[in-house]
Design an enzyme around this catalytic site. Structure first.
Site, mmCIF file in Angstrom:
data_model
loop_
_atom_site.group_PDB
_atom_site.id
_atom_site.type_symbol
_atom_site.label_atom_id
_atom_site.label_comp_id
_atom_site.label_asym_id
_atom_site.label_seq_id
_atom_site.Cartn_x
_atom_site.Cartn_y
_atom_site.Cartn_z
ATOM 1 C CG ASN A 9 -2.275 3.878 -5.094
ATOM 2 O OD1 ASN A 9 -2.270 3.799 -6.525
ATOM 3 N ND2 ASN A 9 -1.633 4.280 -4.886
ATOM 4 C CE LYS A 11 1.497 2.602 -4.469
ATOM 5 N NZ LYS A 11 1.856 2.146 -3.732
ATOM 6 C CG HIS A 102 0.255 8.513 -3.548
ATOM 7 N ND1 HIS A 102 1.999 7.771 -3.350
ATOM 8 C CD2 HIS A 102 -0.020 7.022 -2.802
ATOM 9 C CE1 HIS A 102 1.820 6.642 -3.085
ATOM 10 N NE2 HIS A 102 0.790 6.310 -2.560
ATOM 11 C CD GLU A 104 4.272 5.965 -4.694
ATOM 12 O OE1 GLU A 104 3.588 5.260 -5.484
ATOM 13 O OE2 GLU A 104 4.353 4.355 -4.421
ATOM 14 C CD GLU A 174 -1.028 5.639 1.307
ATOM 15 O OE1 GLU A 174 -2.006 4.744 0.667
ATOM 16 O OE2 GLU A 174 -0.701 6.335 0.480
ATOM 17 N N GLY A 180 5.367 0.632 0.928
ATOM 18 C CA GLY A 180 5.837 -0.346 -0.282
ATOM 19 C C GLY A 180 7.010 -0.949 0.559
ATOM 20 C CB SER A 215 3.156 -2.080 4.738
ATOM 21 O OG SER A 215 4.074 -2.077 3.682
HETATM 22 P P1 PGA Z 1 0.933 -0.255 -0.099
HETATM 23 O O1 PGA Z 1 0.680 1.529 -0.657
HETATM 24 O O2 PGA Z 1 0.176 -0.839 0.636
HETATM 25 O O3 PGA Z 1 1.979 -1.162 -1.185
HETATM 26 O O4 PGA Z 1 1.962 -0.008 0.973
HETATM 27 C C1 PGA Z 1 0.074 1.684 -0.076
HETATM 28 C C2 PGA Z 1 -0.173 3.398 -0.950
HETATM 29 O O5 PGA Z 1 0.600 3.424 -1.479
HETATM 30 O O6 PGA Z 1 -1.363 3.616 -1.512
#
Ligand code: PGA
Length: 258
Positions: A9, A11, A102, A104, A174, A180, A215
């Protein structure tokens, strides 16, 4: 037998030059990438403007091994929705997967469980595989609500007419606090939730690929993938570095060890 699956992903990161560099690195490691057979092993979800260039850069050689997905989709078929992208546009650009729900988007764009379910349904109906993200906040975990939150997020999708929870879907667990942040869930924490999700999926549960996200890096991936119900990962930050991403793919068995 479930196949390992690693989803990148990206982003809101990347440039055309980045897409070229990334695909060149994949090209070098291409012989080790497994053929997808019925399902993919490696999927990359770039920002919308780079979807087509990624498909083109993957070319015929890599596109048999690496599939492309989108990070979001609008729930409507078409119409006056400025700035939005429909599921038929994604199919037209050869995307095969789409991330829905997601955290976010749930948090920053106020997406409700119902809207996430509608996006899931349009994706499935159009023949794309939805990657449904579920996960609790730190506060919810501290309050002991993790499994309730996950159950509700799954149920709102399963209950929507048109959704078929027995076919063509991926679920990504997640935890919001792990995304993140560098604070990965422990393998035991992740396994507990993955096992719960599998149970919630009923008879189809044993067949559905369940990914962990939050992460994930090459240094923590192995212990996560060792858990019985973790079939792979949804990788954010660490998917922006091709060698690191390939290492994670290798640890999941999504590419052959060389
Ligand atoms: P990250 O993001 O690996 O940077 O924690 C994962 C995600 O949001 O899908």
């Amino acid at each position: 037998m479930r196949k390992p699956l690693i989803v990148a992903n990206w982003k809101m990161h990347g440039t055309q030059a980045f897409v070229r560099r990334f695909t060149a690195a994949l090209e070098e490691g291409k012989d080790a990438l497994r053929q997808p057979e019925a399902e993919a092993h490696v999927v990359i979800c770039p920002p919308f403007p780079y979807l087509l260039s990624l498909v083109e850069q993957l070319g015929t050689g890599l596109s048999a091994k690496v599939l492309v997905g989108a990070q979001d989709v609008n729930a409507q078929k078409d119409g006056a929705f400025t700035g939005e992208v429909s599921v038929s546009m994604l199919s037209d650009c050869n995307a095969r997967y789409v991330i829905v729900g997601h955290s976010e988007r749930r948090q920053l764009c106020a997406e409700s469980d119902l809207l996430v379910a509608q996006k899931f349904a349009v994706a499935q109906i159009a023949g794309l595989t939805p990657i449904l993200c579920v996960g609790e906040t730190l506060r919810q975990r501290e309050q002991g609500l993790t499994l309730d939150v996950i159950a509700k997020q799954l149920q709102s999708v399963a209950e929507l007419p048109g959704v078929d929870m027995t076919r063509q879907l991926v679920v990504a667990y997640e935890p919001v606090w792990a995304i993140g942040s560098g604070n990965t869930a422990t393998p035991q924490q992740a396994q507990e939730v993955h096992h719960f999700i599998r149970e919630q999926l009923g008879a189809a549960g044993p067949r559905i690929q369940l990914l962990y996200g939050g992460s994930v890096k090459s240094t923590n991936a192995e212990s996560l993938f060792a858990e019985m119900d973790i079939d792979g990962a949804l990788v954010g930050g660490a998917s922006l570095e091709a060698q690191e991403f390939l290492n994670i793919c290798r640890l999941a068995g999504a590419i052959c060890s060389v």
